[in-house]
Design a protein around this motif. Structure first.
Motif, PDB file in Angstrom:
ATOM      1  N   GLY A  29      -5.617  16.576   1.095  1.00  0.00           N
ATOM      2  CA  GLY A  29      -6.649  17.292   1.990  1.00  0.00           C
ATOM      3  C   GLY A  29      -5.911  18.397   2.811  1.00  0.00           C
ATOM      4  N   GLY A  30      -6.394  18.862   3.675  1.00  0.00           N
ATOM      5  CA  GLY A  30      -6.265  20.318   4.431  1.00  0.00           C
ATOM      6  C   GLY A  30      -5.078  19.701   5.624  1.00  0.00           C
ATOM      7  N   THR A  31      -5.469  18.424   6.062  1.00  0.00           N
ATOM      8  CA  THR A  31      -4.583  17.794   7.229  1.00  0.00           C
ATOM      9  C   THR A  31      -3.551  16.949   6.786  1.00  0.00           C
ATOM     10  N   HIS A  32      -4.265  16.008   5.965  1.00  0.00           N
ATOM     11  CA  HIS A  32      -3.386  14.664   5.505  1.00  0.00           C
ATOM     12  C   HIS A  32      -3.629  14.561   4.003  1.00  0.00           C
ATOM     13  N   THR A  33      -2.457  14.102   3.419  1.00  0.00           N
ATOM     14  CA  THR A  33      -2.291  13.761   1.999  1.00  0.00           C
ATOM     15  C   THR A  33      -2.234  11.986   2.035  1.00  0.00           C
ATOM     16  N   ASP A  34      -3.442  11.387   1.374  1.00  0.00           N
ATOM     17  CA  ASP A  34      -3.562  10.174   1.427  1.00  0.00           C
ATOM     18  C   ASP A  34      -3.289   9.584  -0.095  1.00  0.00           C
ATOM     19  N   GLY A  35      -3.008   8.434   0.043  1.00  0.00           N
ATOM     20  CA  GLY A  35      -2.804   7.754  -1.281  1.00  0.00           C
ATOM     21  C   GLY A  35      -2.953   6.213  -1.435  1.00  0.00           C
ATOM     22  N   ALA A  36      -3.391   5.704  -2.399  1.00  0.00           N
ATOM     23  CA  ALA A  36      -3.553   4.225  -2.692  1.00  0.00           C
ATOM     24  C   ALA A  36      -3.180   3.746  -3.900  1.00  0.00           C
ATOM     25  N   LEU A  37      -2.575   2.428  -4.223  1.00  0.00           N
ATOM     26  CA  LEU A  37      -2.132   1.965  -5.214  1.00  0.00           C
ATOM     27  C   LEU A  37      -3.069   0.496  -5.568  1.00  0.00           C
ATOM     28  N   VAL A  38      -3.736   0.517  -6.499  1.00  0.00           N
ATOM     29  CA  VAL A  38      -4.370  -0.762  -7.131  1.00  0.00           C
ATOM     30  C   VAL A  38      -3.895  -1.599  -8.190  1.00  0.00           C
ATOM     31  N   ASP A  39      -4.006  -2.813  -8.223  1.00  0.00           N
ATOM     32  CA  ASP A  39      -3.478  -3.566  -9.484  1.00  0.00           C
ATOM     33  C   ASP A  39      -4.818  -3.325 -10.555  1.00  0.00           C
ATOM     34  N   GLU A  40      -4.507  -4.069 -11.734  1.00  0.00           N
ATOM     35  CA  GLU A  40      -5.081  -3.787 -12.926  1.00  0.00           C
ATOM     36  C   GLU A  40      -6.481  -4.541 -12.542  1.00  0.00           C
ATOM     37  N   ARG A  41      -6.788  -5.246 -11.556  1.00  0.00           N
ATOM     38  CA  ARG A  41      -8.158  -5.678 -11.177  1.00  0.00           C
ATOM     39  C   ARG A  41      -8.648  -4.826  -9.909  1.00  0.00           C
ATOM     40  N   PHE A  42      -8.059  -3.847  -9.680  1.00  0.00           N
ATOM     41  CA  PHE A  42      -8.359  -2.643  -8.521  1.00  0.00           C
ATOM     42  C   PHE A  42      -8.414  -3.468  -7.406  1.00  0.00           C
ATOM     43  N   ALA A  43      -7.652  -4.434  -7.083  1.00  0.00           N
ATOM     44  CA  ALA A  43      -7.216  -4.791  -5.772  1.00  0.00           C
ATOM     45  C   ALA A  43      -6.224  -3.822  -5.039  1.00  0.00           C
ATOM     46  N   LEU A  44      -6.456  -3.695  -3.856  1.00  0.00           N
ATOM     47  CA  LEU A  44      -5.486  -2.878  -3.132  1.00  0.00           C
ATOM     48  C   LEU A  44      -4.093  -3.396  -2.892  1.00  0.00           C
ATOM     49  N   VAL A  45      -3.075  -2.694  -3.452  1.00  0.00           N
ATOM     50  CA  VAL A  45      -1.534  -2.860  -3.275  1.00  0.00           C
ATOM     51  C   VAL A  45      -1.055  -2.484  -2.053  1.00  0.00           C
ATOM     52  N   ARG A  46      -1.028  -0.994  -1.947  1.00  0.00           N
ATOM     53  CA  ARG A  46      -0.443  -0.132  -1.014  1.00  0.00           C
ATOM     54  C   ARG A  46      -1.354   1.040  -0.563  1.00  0.00           C
ATOM     55  N   LEU A 102      -2.765   8.387 -12.925  1.00  0.00           N
ATOM     56  CA  LEU A 102      -2.556   8.903 -11.627  1.00  0.00           C
ATOM     57  C   LEU A 102      -3.951   9.966 -11.605  1.00  0.00           C
ATOM     58  N   VAL A 103      -4.664   9.656 -10.628  1.00  0.00           N
ATOM     59  CA  VAL A 103      -5.778  10.381 -10.371  1.00  0.00           C
ATOM     60  C   VAL A 103      -5.670  11.132  -9.164  1.00  0.00           C
ATOM     61  N   VAL A 104      -5.970  12.629  -8.838  1.00  0.00           N
ATOM     62  CA  VAL A 104      -5.729  13.327  -7.712  1.00  0.00           C
ATOM     63  C   VAL A 104      -7.040  14.164  -7.242  1.00  0.00           C
ATOM     64  N   SER A 105      -7.483  13.934  -5.985  1.00  0.00           N
ATOM     65  CA  SER A 105      -8.809  14.767  -5.486  1.00  0.00           C
ATOM     66  C   SER A 105      -7.840  15.656  -4.486  1.00  0.00           C
ATOM     67  N   SER A 106      -8.493  16.665  -4.504  1.00  0.00           N
ATOM     68  CA  SER A 106      -7.936  17.977  -3.410  1.00  0.00           C
ATOM     69  C   SER A 106      -9.231  18.847  -2.869  1.00  0.00           C
ATOM     70  N   THR A 107      -8.873  19.312  -1.487  1.00  0.00           N
ATOM     71  CA  THR A 107     -10.087  20.441  -1.275  1.00  0.00           C
ATOM     72  C   THR A 107      -9.101  21.395  -1.284  1.00  0.00           C
TER      73      THR A 107
END
Length: 271
Positions: free
Chosen positions: A8-25, A59-64
């Motif tokens: 984003g223009g202010t922050h860069t955010d990230g998320a890591l999920v496992d094979e069941r799409f449970a949040l890891v970090r 790895l999927v990236v979104s951006s403004t």
């Protein structure tokens, strides 16, 4: 595992999920202005710390990035070569650097009057001298027959080589001239920006040891392979609103109501 990053223009955010799409970090770092590479690297470091990057499947990236460039006036000025046809004269007021060439096609794409390569080359050279850093070419009935757009594209490549170029009919197959014009202009305006963005993403992923395929989130919630992004960056420009909508849907499911707030930090263009 699956990895997602939003630049984003202010922050860069990230998320890591496992094979069941449970949040890891998760990770949140300030976006460094003009330095996507450093911003993505800073987000990847806490996400992958102590983990095997070979386990990341995508790895999927979104951006403004592109949208912000347009809103703040930092996108490249675009020169437009246009050819009309029967009916209303094309309105080119939305394109400050524009030239309406001779020639016309009917609604079936048949040539009523053919343009000349010399005229198109002269127009492209003039627009480049006027400050156009990128180009878009459009024929009123180009989706029916792209031959005129192909001729204008050849003229641009001859008169202004190396500059970003969009053929309107290659992006949209509908005949709505004003929308195709705007689409082509916005696409060309951020092509240089996305070329650098794609290179920075590839470098940051490689430095982190990631070998997984990289995609960009698109405005409809789908994904665009990274290799295709430099030619069609418009598809990814409104990814942030799509991501904002997909998040609550994933968290709340289809049986519960949800409310979201989207706060951006991109400053408006200076008067």
């Amino acid at each position: 595992m699956h990895l997602g990053i939003d630049v984003g223009g202010t922050h860069t955010d990230g998320a890591l999920v496992d094979e069941r799409f449970a949040l890891v970090r998760t990770a949140k770092v300030p976006t460094r202005p003009g330095d996507v590479l450093a911003s993505v690297r800073a987000a990847l470091e806490p996400l992958l710390d102590g983990l095997d990057p070979g386990k990341v499947r995508r790895l999927v990236v979104s951006s403004t990035l592109g949208l912000n460039a347009i809103l703040t006036g930092r996108a490249d000025p675009v020169g437009v070569l246009a050819i009309g046809g029967p009916g209303l004269r094309p309105d080119l007021s939305a394109a400050p650097h524009a030239a309406l060439l001779s020639g016309a096609q009917d609604h079936r794409g048949e040539a009523l009057a053919a343009p000349t390569l010399r005229e198109a080359e002269a127009a492209a050279a003039r627009l480049a001298d006027d400050g156009a850093k990128a180009f878009a070419v459009i024929s009123k009935f180009g989706p029916k027959n792209p031959a005129f757009e192909t001729l204008m594209a050849e003229a641009v490549q001859s008169a202004a080589p190396g500059r970003p170029l969009t053929r309107a009919s290659a992006l949209a197959g509908r005949l709505n001239f004003p929308r195709r014009l705007q689409t082509a202009v916005y696409n060309s305006a951020v092509m240089n920006l996305y070329r650098r963005f794609v290179a920075d993403l590839s470098e940051a992923a490689g430095a982190a040891g990631l070998a997984a395929p990289i995609s960009l989130l698109t405005a409809d919630g789908g994904t665009l392979p990274l290799a295709e992004a430099p030619a069609k960056p418009l598809l990814a420009q409104a990814a942030a609103p799509a991501a904002g909508q997909l998040g609550p849907c994933a968290l709340a499911g289809r049986t519960r109501d949800a409310r979201r707030a989207d706060l951006g930090g991109t400053p408006p263009p200076q008067a």
